[in-house]
Design a protein around this motif. Structure first.
Motif, PDB file in Angstrom:
ATOM      1  N   VAL A  65       0.838  -1.198   0.000  1.00 18.54           N
ATOM      2  CA  VAL A  65       0.000   0.000   0.000  1.00 18.54           C
ATOM      3  C   VAL A  65       0.873   1.248   0.000  1.00 18.54           C
ATOM      4  O   VAL A  65       1.869   1.331   0.726  1.00 18.54           O
ATOM      5  CB  VAL A  65      -0.939   0.001   1.228  1.00 18.54           C
ATOM      6  CG1 VAL A  65      -1.669   1.329   1.356  1.00 18.54           C
ATOM      7  CG2 VAL A  65      -1.946  -1.136   1.117  1.00 18.54           C
ATOM      8  N   ASN A  66       0.489   2.216  -0.816  1.00 17.93           N
ATOM      9  CA  ASN A  66       1.218   3.484  -0.917  1.00 17.93           C
ATOM     10  C   ASN A  66       0.786   4.403   0.228  1.00 17.93           C
ATOM     11  O   ASN A  66      -0.218   5.099   0.141  1.00 17.93           O
ATOM     12  CB  ASN A  66       0.932   4.143  -2.266  1.00 17.93           C
ATOM     13  CG  ASN A  66       1.791   5.369  -2.523  1.00 17.93           C
ATOM     14  OD1 ASN A  66       2.279   6.004  -1.605  1.00 17.93           O
ATOM     15  ND2 ASN A  66       1.971   5.707  -3.791  1.00 17.93           N
ATOM     16  N   LEU A  67       1.545   4.406   1.309  1.00 17.95           N
ATOM     17  CA  LEU A  67       1.179   5.176   2.501  1.00 17.95           C
ATOM     18  C   LEU A  67       1.227   6.683   2.241  1.00 17.95           C
ATOM     19  O   LEU A  67       0.418   7.439   2.784  1.00 17.95           O
ATOM     20  CB  LEU A  67       2.113   4.824   3.657  1.00 17.95           C
ATOM     21  CG  LEU A  67       2.065   3.366   4.134  1.00 17.95           C
ATOM     22  CD1 LEU A  67       3.070   3.146   5.251  1.00 17.95           C
ATOM     23  CD2 LEU A  67       0.660   3.001   4.600  1.00 17.95           C
ATOM     24  N   GLU A  68       2.167   7.116   1.408  1.00 16.73           N
ATOM     25  CA  GLU A  68       2.274   8.544   1.100  1.00 16.73           C
ATOM     26  C   GLU A  68       1.029   9.034   0.371  1.00 16.73           C
ATOM     27  O   GLU A  68       0.515  10.121   0.645  1.00 16.73           O
ATOM     28  CB  GLU A  68       3.510   8.800   0.250  1.00 16.73           C
ATOM     29  CG  GLU A  68       3.750  10.277  -0.063  1.00 16.73           C
ATOM     30  CD  GLU A  68       5.010  10.499  -0.881  1.00 16.73           C
ATOM     31  OE1 GLU A  68       5.218  11.629  -1.359  1.00 16.73           O
ATOM     32  OE2 GLU A  68       5.787   9.527  -1.049  1.00 16.73           O
ATOM     33  N   LEU A  69       0.520   8.219  -0.567  1.00 12.72           N
ATOM     34  CA  LEU A  69      -0.690   8.588  -1.296  1.00 12.72           C
ATOM     35  C   LEU A  69      -1.904   8.578  -0.382  1.00 12.72           C
ATOM     36  O   LEU A  69      -2.768   9.462  -0.455  1.00 12.72           O
ATOM     37  CB  LEU A  69      -0.912   7.622  -2.466  1.00 12.72           C
ATOM     38  CG  LEU A  69      -2.166   7.834  -3.314  1.00 12.72           C
ATOM     39  CD1 LEU A  69      -2.115   9.187  -4.013  1.00 12.72           C
ATOM     40  CD2 LEU A  69      -2.303   6.707  -4.346  1.00 12.72           C
ATOM     41  N   ASN A  70      -1.966   7.583   0.500  1.00 14.84           N
ATOM     42  CA  ASN A  70      -3.123   7.453   1.396  1.00 14.84           C
ATOM     43  C   ASN A  70      -3.261   8.637   2.351  1.00 14.84           C
ATOM     44  O   ASN A  70      -4.371   8.987   2.769  1.00 14.84           O
ATOM     45  CB  ASN A  70      -3.011   6.165   2.224  1.00 14.84           C
ATOM     46  CG  ASN A  70      -3.155   4.933   1.350  1.00 14.84           C
ATOM     47  OD1 ASN A  70      -3.581   5.033   0.210  1.00 14.84           O
ATOM     48  ND2 ASN A  70      -2.788   3.784   1.883  1.00 14.84           N
ATOM     49  N   ILE A  83      -5.878   9.292  -7.098  1.00 15.51           N
ATOM     50  CA  ILE A  83      -5.857   8.716  -5.743  1.00 15.51           C
ATOM     51  C   ILE A  83      -5.998   7.192  -5.775  1.00 15.51           C
ATOM     52  O   ILE A  83      -6.414   6.578  -4.798  1.00 15.51           O
ATOM     53  CB  ILE A  83      -6.987   9.312  -4.877  1.00 15.51           C
ATOM     54  CG1 ILE A  83      -8.347   9.108  -5.548  1.00 15.51           C
ATOM     55  CG2 ILE A  83      -6.738  10.784  -4.606  1.00 15.51           C
ATOM     56  CD1 ILE A  83      -9.522   9.489  -4.674  1.00 15.51           C
ATOM     57  N   TYR A  84      -5.649   6.582  -6.909  1.00 15.15           N
ATOM     58  CA  TYR A  84      -5.870   5.145  -7.047  1.00 15.15           C
ATOM     59  C   TYR A  84      -4.636   4.356  -6.628  1.00 15.15           C
ATOM     60  O   TYR A  84      -3.522   4.625  -7.097  1.00 15.15           O
ATOM     61  CB  TYR A  84      -6.232   4.812  -8.493  1.00 15.15           C
ATOM     62  CG  TYR A  84      -6.360   3.333  -8.765  1.00 15.15           C
ATOM     63  CD1 TYR A  84      -7.175   2.543  -7.973  1.00 15.15           C
ATOM     64  CD2 TYR A  84      -5.670   2.733  -9.808  1.00 15.15           C
ATOM     65  CE1 TYR A  84      -7.297   1.190  -8.204  1.00 15.15           C
ATOM     66  CE2 TYR A  84      -5.789   1.380 -10.058  1.00 15.15           C
ATOM     67  CZ  TYR A  84      -6.594   0.615  -9.257  1.00 15.15           C
ATOM     68  OH  TYR A  84      -6.711  -0.733  -9.491  1.00 15.15           O
ATOM     69  N   ASP A  85      -4.849   3.364  -5.766  1.00 19.00           N
ATOM     70  CA  ASP A  85      -3.794   2.473  -5.294  1.00 19.00           C
ATOM     71  C   ASP A  85      -4.312   1.029  -5.396  1.00 19.00           C
ATOM     72  O   ASP A  85      -5.156   0.617  -4.602  1.00 19.00           O
ATOM     73  CB  ASP A  85      -3.430   2.801  -3.846  1.00 19.00           C
ATOM     74  CG  ASP A  85      -2.289   1.946  -3.329  1.00 19.00           C
ATOM     75  OD1 ASP A  85      -1.765   1.118  -4.086  1.00 19.00           O
ATOM     76  OD2 ASP A  85      -1.904   2.120  -2.142  1.00 19.00           O
ATOM     77  N   PRO A  86      -3.834   0.242  -6.377  1.00 17.71           N
ATOM     78  CA  PRO A  86      -4.321  -1.136  -6.552  1.00 17.71           C
ATOM     79  C   PRO A  86      -4.152  -1.998  -5.304  1.00 17.71           C
ATOM     80  O   PRO A  86      -5.029  -2.812  -4.985  1.00 17.71           O
ATOM     81  CB  PRO A  86      -3.455  -1.669  -7.708  1.00 17.71           C
ATOM     82  CG  PRO A  86      -3.011  -0.447  -8.444  1.00 17.71           C
ATOM     83  CD  PRO A  86      -2.852   0.608  -7.403  1.00 17.71           C
ATOM     84  N   ALA A  87      -3.026  -1.844  -4.610  1.00 21.33           N
ATOM     85  CA  ALA A  87      -2.782  -2.649  -3.412  1.00 21.33           C
ATOM     86  C   ALA A  87      -3.803  -2.336  -2.326  1.00 21.33           C
ATOM     87  O   ALA A  87      -4.295  -3.235  -1.630  1.00 21.33           O
ATOM     88  CB  ALA A  87      -1.366  -2.400  -2.891  1.00 21.33           C
ATOM     89  N   LEU A  88      -4.144  -1.058  -2.173  1.00 22.80           N
ATOM     90  CA  LEU A  88      -5.144  -0.679  -1.177  1.00 22.80           C
ATOM     91  C   LEU A  88      -6.508  -1.271  -1.524  1.00 22.80           C
ATOM     92  O   LEU A  88      -7.246  -1.713  -0.637  1.00 22.80           O
ATOM     93  CB  LEU A  88      -5.247   0.844  -1.088  1.00 22.80           C
ATOM     94  CG  LEU A  88      -6.281   1.387  -0.098  1.00 22.80           C
ATOM     95  CD1 LEU A  88      -5.945   0.974   1.326  1.00 22.80           C
ATOM     96  CD2 LEU A  88      -6.380   2.911  -0.205  1.00 22.80           C
TER      97      LEU A  88
END
Length: 304
Positions: free
Chosen positions: A57-62, A185-190
């Motif tokens: 998960v991209n924590l910076e994006l979240n 704001i899309y993160d596939p892992a999230l």
């Protein structure tokens, strides 16, 4: 350099084709173990396989998400989980061909929703590819409600309805992902991690309340097939979600339809199911979409 850049721009199509190949292996493993392993066990293990996505998960994006962004992400993930569950249920209530023919109508729903919500291009070319894909899926899957006159019982009709809702849910899920991509704001892992979080508790409760689900997994082959099903499902769905970052929902759903042809050829190799001329013709029609879309994209990039 232009050619290399053109290939890179079409990576979404390549990843979707790879996902279709992996999904076909997933379909084969589910088909082989459906007689001995319960549906709740299959779905639960598939959902559990999504949990490792938390490490990517991209924590910076979240940290930049707003409340409305979280609502869109959770809604999109929940609808994707519903699509996965309805699809598995549909395959248990009706024939594989019936469910496949209905579920792979999702390119039509993706095209309509994509045009209405995201203003994605939808012209004569796109309409023609959707028609060819749907005809191809029908010829390969040979649903009994079109190719035979046998009456449909209650379970068959429920299975067809679930398959239709599944196709709609996948379309909404794909459009939701594209909307998140547009917003940056899309993160596939999230997305995969949220689906695991939302699904593990309810399906775990269903599994715990049905003791026969555990007793059905008794031999090594069952464990191997369950593992193959879980791993291939998370890999394929992850690739689809990554593909949606660079390709429209209608393009991804069209290319992903090649799964139905690959799945039937694999089942013909490992099961007694024969391959007729209808299946071969259907596979050819289905293959037109990825070839046409790839060539069109490469030509557009080359001209640019």
């Amino acid at each position: 350099m232009n050619f290399v850049r053109a290939i890179f721009e079409q990576r979404g199509i390549a990843l979707t084709l790879l996902a279709a190949i992996i999904f076909s292996v997933n379909s084969l493993s589910n088909n082989l173990m459906s007689a001995t392993i319960s549906v709740s066990m299959i779905i639960f293990c598939n959902v559990v396989a999504f949990l490792p996505a938390v490490f990517f998960v991209n924590l910076e994006l979240n940290s930049s998400y707003k409340t409305r962004d979280f609502l869109i992400i959770f809604a999109t993930a929940f609808i994707g989980l519903m699509a996965l569950s309805l699809g598995v249920a549909a395959f248990t209530l009706t024939a594989v061909g019936n469910a496949s023919a209905i579920i792979f109508s999702k390119p039509l729903f993706c095209a309509i929703l994509g045009k209405l919500i995201l203003d994605e291009p939808f012209g004569i070319c796109e309409a023609g590819l959707i028609i060819l894909n749907f005809i191809g899926a029908i010829l390969v899957s040979k649903p009994s409600f079109l190719f035979h006159t046998c009456p449909q019982d209650k379970d068959e009709l429920i299975g067809l309805l679930l398959a239709l809702v599944c196709a709609m849910c996948w379309a909404v899920n794909f459009i939701g992902v594209r909307k998140l991509t547009e917003k940056g704001i899309y993160d596939p892992a999230l997305m995969l991690h949220i689906q695991a979080t939302l699904g593990i508790v309810p399906f775990g409760i269903i599994l715990m309340s049905n003791n026969t689900s555990f007793r059905s997994v008794e031999v090594a082959d069952d464990f191997e097939l369950l593992a193959v099903s879980s791993v291939t499902n998370v890999l394929a769905l992850g690739l689809i979600y990554i593909s949606l970052k660079s390709q429209s929902a209608s393009v991804v759903s069209l290319v992903a339809t090649s799964e139905v042809a690959l799945a039937y050829f694999l089942q013909a190799m490992f099961t007694p199911d024969p391959i007729g001329w209808e299946s071969i013709l259907g596979a050819v029609l289905i293959c037109i979409s990825p070839i046409w879309l790839s060539g069109k994209g490469l030509l557009r990039q080359d001209m640019a």
